[in-house]
Design an enzyme around this catalytic site. Structure first.
Site, PDB file in Angstrom:
ATOM      1  N   ARG A  65       0.825  -1.211   0.000  1.00 50.96           N
ATOM      2  CA  ARG A  65       0.000   0.000   0.000  1.00 50.96           C
ATOM      3  C   ARG A  65       0.863   1.266   0.000  1.00 50.96           C
ATOM      4  NH1 ARG A  65      -3.317   1.725   5.129  1.00 50.96           N
ATOM      5  NH2 ARG A  65      -4.521   3.499   4.364  1.00 50.96           N
ATOM      6  N   HIS A  69       0.441   4.457  -2.379  1.00 46.58           N
ATOM      7  CA  HIS A  69       0.200   5.803  -1.852  1.00 46.58           C
ATOM      8  C   HIS A  69       1.316   6.773  -2.255  1.00 46.58           C
ATOM      9  CE1 HIS A  69      -3.087   5.146   1.376  1.00 46.58           C
ATOM     10  NE2 HIS A  69      -3.214   4.254   0.410  1.00 46.58           N
ATOM     11  N   ASN A  97      -3.148   8.251   5.199  1.00 47.69           N
ATOM     12  CA  ASN A  97      -1.838   7.671   5.518  1.00 47.69           C
ATOM     13  C   ASN A  97      -1.595   7.480   7.013  1.00 47.69           C
ATOM     14  OD1 ASN A  97      -0.984   7.480   2.832  1.00 47.69           O
ATOM     15  ND2 ASN A  97      -0.223   9.586   2.818  1.00 47.69           N
ATOM     16  N   HIS A 195      -6.292  -5.611  -2.671  1.00 49.55           N
ATOM     17  CA  HIS A 195      -7.082  -5.695  -1.440  1.00 49.55           C
ATOM     18  C   HIS A 195      -7.266  -7.142  -0.989  1.00 49.55           C
ATOM     19  CE1 HIS A 195      -9.181  -1.493  -1.912  1.00 49.55           C
ATOM     20  NE2 HIS A 195      -7.902  -1.420  -1.572  1.00 49.55           N
TER      21      HIS A 195
END
Length: 327
Positions: A65, A69, A97, A195
């Site tokens: 992730r 990001h 975050n 996911h």
């Protein structure tokens, strides 16, 4: 004779064009970039990452992730790693975050790399390599990581809040978000498959449960039994209770697509994959074990595509000495 001279001139012009293109590509990304300047880079990265993942496998999802990001805000430039200062709230401080973990892995890898190849490898490249290795170490797909990113010097919480795809986005918003960084609709549905590992919290799904349209209602697209289960787990205002993203959160597999197809996708953005012909078709094609290989292959391709977003190369940016601070 005139024809011969003309052909020679055209040939020389083509050579010049090729030379320019070669120089341009030389400033870009290359899987073999550190072959001479840091030949043991990938071994070092995987060795350090493996020590963390072997002790705490739950670090794999946030490390994946983190790369995502990083790339969606200012490109893949390591800006997600920078600390806030008295004059600036960095990306780390942005709500999306605040639950991101795994920075200690990046710092440990950077420290190990610096001991062998000081001032050579960027933090942005380390984030990309660690994401790949973290996924591979839990028996997920592998892919070749293109290298040569340089580190950015700017990190703003406001940009992370505005540019990261949000869990409450519909399919139109998701497609626009991915298109804005040069990714395709297929990249959208494939990267959403990330996911399949990891967890979330009630804060990401509560609006679907208790106030979907601002009238105290629920999201009608949710499977009724799954809705009842989520309501038992999450109470209004709950921001801490942990939820699984699919039925096998520790395993990188295609169960995520089965979950979505059953209208049990946790986020609104997961459910949205059924609202577009292309994304829905991909979901339906990956409901059996036979679809695992193609998903693994596709995931690697889309990760490479994502790793190219807005990269700083050549003399742009810097090679940070410590990933949390600009030089």
């Amino acid at each position: 004779m005139a024809l011969s001279k003309s052909l020679s001139l055209i040939f020389l012009q083509l050579l010049c064009v090729l030379c320019v293109l070669n120089l341009s590509n030389g400033k870009g990304l290359d899987v073999n970039l550190y072959e001479k300047t840091c030949p043991f880079l990938e071994f070092i990265v995987k060795d350090v990452t493996a020590k963390f993942i072997s002790r705490t496998p739950s670090l794999a999802p946030p490390l994946l992730r983190m790369h995502f990001h990083d790339c969606f805000v200012r490109g893949c430039d390591g800006s997600v790693l920078l600390n806030s200062t008295s004059k600036n709230q960095a990306e780390k401080a942005a709500i999306p975050n605040q639950l991101l973990t795994g920075y200690q892995v990046i710092d440990a890898v950077k420290s190990a790399v610096e001991k062998i190849c000081p001032g050579v490898v960027s933090c942005a490249d380390i984030v990309a390599l660690v994401a790949r290795d973290a996924v591979t170490l839990i028996k997920g797909p592998s892919w070749q990581v293109e290298l040569g990113r340089r580190d950015g010097t700017v990190s703003k919480a406001s940009e992370a809040l505005n540019k990261l795809p949000a869990p409450f986005m519909n399919i139109t918003q998701l497609k626009a978000s991915f298109q804005s960084v040069g990714l395709s609709v297929k990249d959208l549905v494939v990267l959403s498959g990330g996911h399949t590992i990891g967890i979330s919290h009630c804060i990401g799904v509560n609006p679907r449960l208790f106030n979907f349209t601002g009238k105290g209602d629920t999201d009608p697209s949710l499977d009724p039994k799954y809705l009842s289960k989520l309501k038992r787990q999450c109470k209004p205002g709950d921001v801490t209770t942990i939820l699984q993203m699919d039925r096998t959160p520790k395993k990188f597999d295609i169960d995520y697509y089965t979950t979505v197809s059953q209208r049990r996708g946790l986020f609104q953005s997961d459910a949205a994959l059924l609202d577009d012909t292309e994304t829905k078709t991909y979901v339906q094609q990956h409901l059996s074990h036979a679809g695992s290989k193609s998903f693994f292959d596709d995931f690697g391709v889309s990760m490479v595509n994502m790793g190219r977003i807005g990269v700083l190369t050549g003399k742009n940016g810097e090679i940070r000495k410590q990933c949390a601070f600009v030089n």
